[in-house]
Motif scaffolding. Structure first.
Motif, mmCIF file in Angstrom:
data_model
loop_
_atom_site.group_PDB
_atom_site.id
_atom_site.type_symbol
_atom_site.label_atom_id
_atom_site.label_comp_id
_atom_site.label_asym_id
_atom_site.label_seq_id
_atom_site.Cartn_x
_atom_site.Cartn_y
_atom_site.Cartn_z
ATOM 1 N N SER B 44 40.061 38.667 2.830
ATOM 2 C CA SER B 44 39.475 39.925 2.499
ATOM 3 C C SER B 44 38.958 40.607 3.638
ATOM 4 O O SER B 44 39.466 41.772 3.718
ATOM 5 N N ASP B 159 44.671 43.042 -2.329
ATOM 6 C CA ASP B 159 43.456 41.913 -2.289
ATOM 7 C C ASP B 159 43.672 41.354 -3.843
ATOM 8 O O ASP B 159 42.768 41.798 -4.745
ATOM 9 N N GLU B 160 44.187 40.146 -3.908
ATOM 10 C CA GLU B 160 44.294 39.364 -5.124
ATOM 11 C C GLU B 160 44.503 40.356 -6.315
ATOM 12 O O GLU B 160 43.878 40.080 -7.169
HETATM 13 MG MG LIG Z 1 38.469 37.828 -0.917
#
Ligand SMILES: [Mg+2]
Ligand SMILES: Nc1ncnc2c1ncn2[C@@H]1O[C@H](COP(=O)(O)OP(=O)(O)OP(=O)(O)O)[C@@H](O)[C@H]1O
Lengths: 294, 350
Positions: B44, B159-160
């Motif tokens: 991240s 991000d995910e």
């Molecule tokens: Mg993360």
């Protein structure tokens, strides 16, 4: 939602537990409120010997009374001014403090202190600061060519009471705004930054709308505060003067009732105040139920 | 659309956490890169540095030909999809999607056209007037994608994005994202710790560990030839068996072991490369004891411990066989299926 049902073994226990609150409410609220309602329908003669039932006459007289209409206007200006000032300053402070990472708690503690100070003491404080002969602010204002005398200038007196009343409320509003700001997910602000909004725009298009439930709640609380809880401030600074310029409704109730001893009119005024409180409270509950905006 | 060039990028947080260490990566125009790594490895952080949400401590970052180190997020012409979607709760879906265009001064008619086009592509037209609260998780995810797509940015950062969806929806969205990216050919950087997403989505896989790049390559290339012990253990599910050479029976396996490269002291064997029948080519032999059988429909896994050892190995099997219930049974792995590693350097030895 399913509420949990609690059973007491002794049938009287729940009543006993509730009793203190009920008794206090009855003695200090219900009874005087009832008295006021009753009194508002009566009129005493100048010497207090004779009391007669006059129906709604006290109310009709009030609205024909220039002084009362003036007090209504003064109250409107005062409560709007106090609410706007205390809320905008509180929001500004909350935004500034919220941006700090390490020193946030320290600032919060200091900014909350004023709330612990009694309104009358705050009033005296401002009385000293703004005192035309010994105060520090008139001294500085004099240098800027502004002559300050709230004892003769009604607008200045209004400004003084607004500042004095708003000052304390800033702490309260600040805490709520800060909590509100902290509950806004940071990713929203980041998403807006990526979406090309500058700081100013992010605040007005994302943060401020998301604070609207809190803003509304505080608005009602502050109006109620300004209208009913500022007796001490007025009493310690201007006493409603000069020439009725800061004579707000609550203060007029006191003056008419306990200084001029016009109990019937004073009671009618307090009944009107009560009605306003009820109205504001209903408004608030209605609005909060709708959960504002999102 | 543009390339992204990452040169010696580092991030040290205020509390001196060294989250990203000297990362180098060249992402071509239109490439789909997947970043994987364990929790806390800095995925991240790296993504947020590229987005401009975190300052860059050291190194250089180019998007296209521009050095963007000191540019604001808005000036970098990227779009990001957040794990929690970060939809503006007080705006309708339409306004959510239009917000970025409006801030960039697009005309009302162009905004309308773009939003409608994107909404159609993602099949969210019927939700345009709703607020995010009134959408399901999957629909919100689509809106979040839509908000990124509508701007037609130089690059997507994700991000995910699928981690809040249930398993079935995740598979569906995964396929859609891949198709979308193939069609739009927008440079994309996708963070995940889902094995399947890592293997299937990207053109190239970047494996991160403790803020450093362990390996970069096409997903299958990384799977078939992990360069480090870490990658070997991390990529693949169930993960690769990593057996210390000292735990093997040296006398039986003497010949097989001698054919391994010098310096090998860890053998990496995928669960599907172990078998209970002896192959007729050079192989090693292990004596095991069953601890657990885990059937899962399509394939089943047998957990077993090496004789006289604590270590648990995993083998893929078709069914539970009679012989597994014996105290010790033999399993075999072909030499050519073995990934040889050196424990000290953590690197591959062949
Ligand atoms: Mg993360
Ligand atoms: N704001 C911060 N201040 C200090 N340290 C941070 C901050 N944000 C992240 N870190 C640290 O940096 C490291 C990398 O964090 P990061 O969020 O990039 O991990 P990640 O790979 O995204 O993990 P996950 O898969 O759990 O999301 C972690 O050790 C984390 O504790």
């Amino acid at each position: 939602m399913q509420t949990k049902k609690l059973t007491f073994r002794n049938a009287w226990l729940p009543y006993l537990l509730l009793a203190p609150q009920v008794i206090i409410t009855a003695i200090f609220f219900l009874w005087p409120a009832g008295q006021a309602l009753y009194q508002s329908l009566l009129r005493q003669d100048a010497f207090g010997f004779n009391t007669t039932f006059v129906g709604l006459d006290n109310f009709t007289r009030l609205f024909q009374d220039d002084l009362y209409v003036n007090a209504l206007q003064v109250t409107l200006i005062f409560s709007v001014g106090t609410t706007l000032l205390s809320m905008s300053v509180a929001l500004l402070l909350a935004v500034l403090v919220n941006r700090m990472l390490r020193s946030r708690d320290t600032y919060t503690t200091f900014l909350v202190w004023p709330y612990a100070i009694a309104p009358a003491i705050a009033g005296i404080l401002w009385w000293f600061i703004f005192n035309p002969s010994i105060g520090i602010l008139p001294y500085f204002l004099e240098m800027l060519g502004i002559s300050w005398n709230h004892r003769s200038n009604g607008n200045q007196a209004m400004l003084l009471v607004i500042i004095a009343a708003a000052w304390k409320q800033i702490s309260y509003n600040f805490l709520f705004f800060l909590a509100g700001l902290q509950s806004i997910p940071h990713s929203l602000i980041e998403a807006a930054a990526i979406d090309g909004a500058n700081k100013f725009k992010r605040f007005w298009t994302i943060v401020f709308p998301l604070l609207s439930p809190i803003t509304f709640f505080l608005m009602v609380v502050n109006v109620v505060y300004a209208m009913f809880d500022t007796f001490g401030v007025i009493h310690a600074t201007t006493e409603g003067g000069p020439a009725q310029a800061t004579n707000i409704l609550v203060y007029k109730v006191y003056r008419d009732g306990f200084v001029s001893m016009n109990l019937g009119s004073s009671a009618a005024q307090s009944v009107i105040l009560m009605a306003i409180v009820v109205l504001l409270t209903v408004l608030q509950f209605k609005y909060i139920e709708r959960r504002v905006n999102y | 659309m543009s390339s992204i060039r990452i040169l010696n990028l580092s991030k040290v947080y205020d509390d001196s956490t060294h989250a990203v260490k000297q990362i180098n990566l060249n992402i071509d125009d239109g490439e789909f890169i997947v970043l994987v790594g364990p929790s806390g490895c800095g995925k991240s952080t790296l993504l947020r540095m590229i987005a401009g949400l975190e300052t860059i401590s050291d190194g250089e970052l180019y998007i296209g030909d521009r050095l963007v180190n000191n540019l604001e997020p808005a000036e970098r012409d990227i779009a990001m999809v957040f794990q929690n979607y970060a939809l503006y709760p007080h705006m309708t879906v339409y306004k959510n999607m239009a917000y970025g265009l409006k801030n960039r001064g697009f005309s009302a008619s162009e905004i309308e056209e773009r939003v409608q086009k994107t909404a159609k592509m993602l099949e969210i037209e019927q939700f345009l007037t709703r607020k995010p609260k009134a959408l399901s998780g999957g629909q919100r995810q689509r809106v979040a994608m839509g908000r990124a797509l509508v701007r037609e940015p130089a690059a997507f950062l994700l991000d995910e994005p699928l981690s809040n969806l249930d398993a079935k929806l995740r598979v569906q969205m995964r396929v859609e994202i891949k198709q979308l990216q193939k069609r739009l050919k927008t440079t994309s950087l996708y963070v995940t710790h889902d094995q399947l997403e890592a293997m299937t989505l990207g053109d190239r896989l970047v494996v991160l560990n403790q803020g450093q790049v362990e390996q970069v390559g096409a997903p299958l290339e990384v799977y078939n030839r992990p360069e480090t012990l870490f990658v070997a253990g991390f990529i693949g599910s169930p993960s690769m068996n990593l057996i210390d050479i000292d735990h093997l029976d040296k006398s039986i396996n003497a010949h097989a072991l001698s054919s391994l490269p010098k310096g090998t002291d860890i053998l990496g064997i995928r669960p599907d490369c172990l078998s209970s029948s002896q192959p007729n080519e050079p192989s090693i032999q292990l004596e095991c004891n069953m601890t657990l059988f885990e059937p899962s429909g399509a394939e089943s896994h047998l957990y077993m411990s090496l004789k006289d050892q604590q270590q648990i190995l995993i083998m893929r099997v078709e069914s539970l066989k009679q012989e597994f219930s014996e105290p010790y049974f033999k399993v075999y792995a072909k030499i050519k299926d073995i990934h040889p590693f050196n424990k000290l350097s953590g690197k591959r030895t062949d």
